[in-house]
Design a protein around this motif. Sequence first.
Motif, mmCIF file in Angstrom:
data_model
loop_
_atom_site.group_PDB
_atom_site.id
_atom_site.type_symbol
_atom_site.label_atom_id
_atom_site.label_comp_id
_atom_site.label_asym_id
_atom_site.label_seq_id
_atom_site.Cartn_x
_atom_site.Cartn_y
_atom_site.Cartn_z
ATOM 1 N N ASP A 428 0.789 -1.229 0.000
ATOM 2 C CA ASP A 428 0.000 0.000 0.000
ATOM 3 C C ASP A 428 0.823 1.281 0.000
ATOM 4 O OD1 ASP A 428 -2.377 -1.484 0.071
ATOM 5 O OD2 ASP A 428 -2.218 -1.705 2.241
ATOM 6 N N SER A 566 -4.044 14.607 9.863
ATOM 7 C CA SER A 566 -4.399 13.194 9.685
ATOM 8 C C SER A 566 -3.255 12.289 10.115
ATOM 9 C CB SER A 566 -4.759 12.914 8.219
ATOM 10 O OG SER A 566 -5.917 13.621 7.853
ATOM 11 N N TYR A 567 -2.042 12.682 9.752
ATOM 12 C CA TYR A 567 -0.876 11.900 10.162
ATOM 13 C C TYR A 567 -0.738 11.940 11.680
ATOM 14 C CZ TYR A 567 3.946 10.318 10.649
ATOM 15 O OH TYR A 567 5.076 9.631 11.027
ATOM 16 N N THR A 570 -3.281 9.613 13.355
ATOM 17 C CA THR A 570 -2.959 8.199 13.130
ATOM 18 C C THR A 570 -1.756 7.772 13.950
ATOM 19 O OG1 THR A 570 -3.829 8.361 10.877
ATOM 20 C CG2 THR A 570 -2.407 6.491 11.375
ATOM 21 N N ARG A 586 -2.558 -1.772 12.572
ATOM 22 C CA ARG A 586 -3.268 -0.986 11.556
ATOM 23 C C ARG A 586 -2.803 0.455 11.544
ATOM 24 N NH1 ARG A 586 -9.480 -0.842 12.501
ATOM 25 N NH2 ARG A 586 -9.296 -3.023 11.808
ATOM 26 N N ARG A 587 -2.711 1.088 12.695
ATOM 27 C CA ARG A 587 -2.357 2.513 12.737
ATOM 28 C C ARG A 587 -0.906 2.752 12.323
ATOM 29 N NH1 ARG A 587 -7.309 3.571 11.931
ATOM 30 N NH2 ARG A 587 -8.678 3.504 13.760
ATOM 31 N N ARG A 589 0.752 1.038 10.160
ATOM 32 C CA ARG A 589 0.789 0.921 8.704
ATOM 33 C C ARG A 589 0.168 2.151 8.040
ATOM 34 N NH1 ARG A 589 0.260 -4.652 10.151
ATOM 35 N NH2 ARG A 589 1.899 -5.882 9.157
ATOM 36 N N GLU A 590 -0.919 2.640 8.593
ATOM 37 C CA GLU A 590 -1.574 3.816 8.010
ATOM 38 C C GLU A 590 -0.672 5.044 8.072
ATOM 39 O OE1 GLU A 590 -5.200 4.149 10.176
ATOM 40 O OE2 GLU A 590 -6.220 2.556 9.040
ATOM 41 N N ILE A 593 1.782 4.891 5.270
ATOM 42 C CA ILE A 593 1.158 5.160 3.970
ATOM 43 C C ILE A 593 1.035 6.663 3.745
ATOM 44 C CG2 ILE A 593 -1.004 4.935 2.682
ATOM 45 C CD1 ILE A 593 -1.301 2.143 4.053
#
Length: 646
Positions: A428, A566-567, A570, A586-587, A589-590, A593
Amino acid sequence: MKLWRCPLLALTVIALLLAACAPRVVTVTVTSPPQTVVVTATPGDATTPSPTPAPTEPKALNVCLVGEPDTLYLYGASKLPATRHVMEALYDGPIDHRSHAYQPVILEKLPSLTDGDAVTSTTYVRRGDRVVDADGELVDLDEGVRLRPSGCITTGCEVTFEGGILAMDRLEVTFALRQDVTWSDGEPLTARDSAFAFEVASDPATPGYRYLTERTDTYRAVDRWHTEWIGVPGFMDPSYALRFFPPLPRHQLEDLPASELPGYEGTRRRPLGWGAFVVDEWVQGDHITLSRNPNYYRADEGLPYLDQLVFRVMADEGEIVAGLLSGTCDVGAHDDGFNALIPLLLRLEDQRLLEVTSAPDGGLALLSFGVQPSEAYERPDFFGETRVRQAIAKCVDRRALVEEITYGRSVSPNSYLPPAHPLYPQEDLTSWSYDLAGGRALLDEIGWRDTDGDGVRESQGVEGVPDGEPFEVTLLASADSATSQETARILRAQLADCGLRVEIDALPRWELFADGPEGPLFGRQFDLAAATWWFDHPSCERYLTSEIPSEETWSGANITGYSNPSYDMTCHQARRALPGSLAYDRRHREAQIIFSEDLPALPLFMPLRVALVRPSVENFEMDATAESELWNVESFDVRREEGASP
């Protein structure tokens, strides 16, 4: 460093290379003492007596180090690489860090929330209790302190303590020891030894940083084979599975005060361990000889394969190379100086005189952008626009950097974590391949164009930049790092192909990394910077808005000035989650991204960790994250040369 910058070293190694390539004549003189063989025979017996078999030579391996340990005491706070190498032979684990993951060695397993040997419990705190506040600081609770009450794991649920009693969360973790591990003197290694080590580590007389002991509410032996760690309220530690204290032999040391242990011969130079080897002799400045530990808990597996391990102290990496060619050294332990010698070392490897082993190290070479410089640094807004950073990523041939700087032996990640890390999003992430035409086209689209054909782009309608402003920037590099300077030179040439004029400014490391506001990096007074940064854990906080160095605190890690709500959200969620939870994976990895798309910094390559071995050495395995390449020294073996005595 380039070899030509160290003429003496260059001449030495070249001479070694030439000598290695030339025909060699070896003269061996063997002097045998006269032997008397007494044979008793019956009359008429003409039997010829059998020759006495030659004694078997002990199987030994010589590891050559630049420098030597200052202590072998587990809690001696040594930071020397040589210390880590020797300790690997004396203390097996207790937890190994391999392939970006932790592995139990003398523990049955690593605790986890999933398995239930790590749990989050609720406790009640009142004024005067030691807690970790909402900002992660250890404090004595008082009115006005901001806290995270029980169940608060997101932003906005913090409360201010106003007295009385408040429910908070804390971690409780249980560690299970293997029941077959003994000290090198044969005494069983038990949970009481680890609890004793915690007592020593907590003593003010013990050297070292007390971050963990201060945040530990309780550490105790539950029974013979289990210890329990309980953190102070509010300390939701993502490294909870590592909070096992490496044991000290209570039966040997419990009558000695902690203040005497750093200088005690039985801890500093001849410690009891549980590893594959024990210390026989330490000749200061020359060598340390270790022999097989007869009480090693893996002895039933035939380990260690070696009878003897000798650590030899060398002056520099050139002396280690000479030792490998002459046979004095079997292993040249990792040293940064090997990187500069790789071209010559590879030629020696081609001739099968030695083997060059390497792995990507724990650092990451980054091209950091001055996204939002400090007010004191006045210059046009070159890098505030995300598309400009993306265009530069297209203009940089990272594969060429890997080939040139690391001889094709490393990798270029697309995030701040290495591709082998278990949290790295393999599919991703935005991948920035070399695309010169695409980079030029994107710069044209933004408004950075070369209208007069002089090879340098100028602003034409770029928001926040006066028309006609040339794209001329300075790239900072470390004057103390040849790799940093060579990287900067390659980047300058590649960016010139895209119409960007770059001037290199190489500064001494102490000046480059000085605290703000004077230091150019932490003072946010730079355009571009090529430097290597080292990461111990998933480091999304490096690019948080709260980490931007400023007048409030110049110690923040976000030198780029990048800010993205947003960063931030997260990353904060990732940091508050615990390993083993779905949110943690999950967080993290987000966050990567988002980073790979926004590019506050462009990951270039991971520097190399290099070690050398003779071809006869077996089972030597470099690992990207192991503290020492001797992490599996119990499995090392030496293949006897053809024709050698058995």
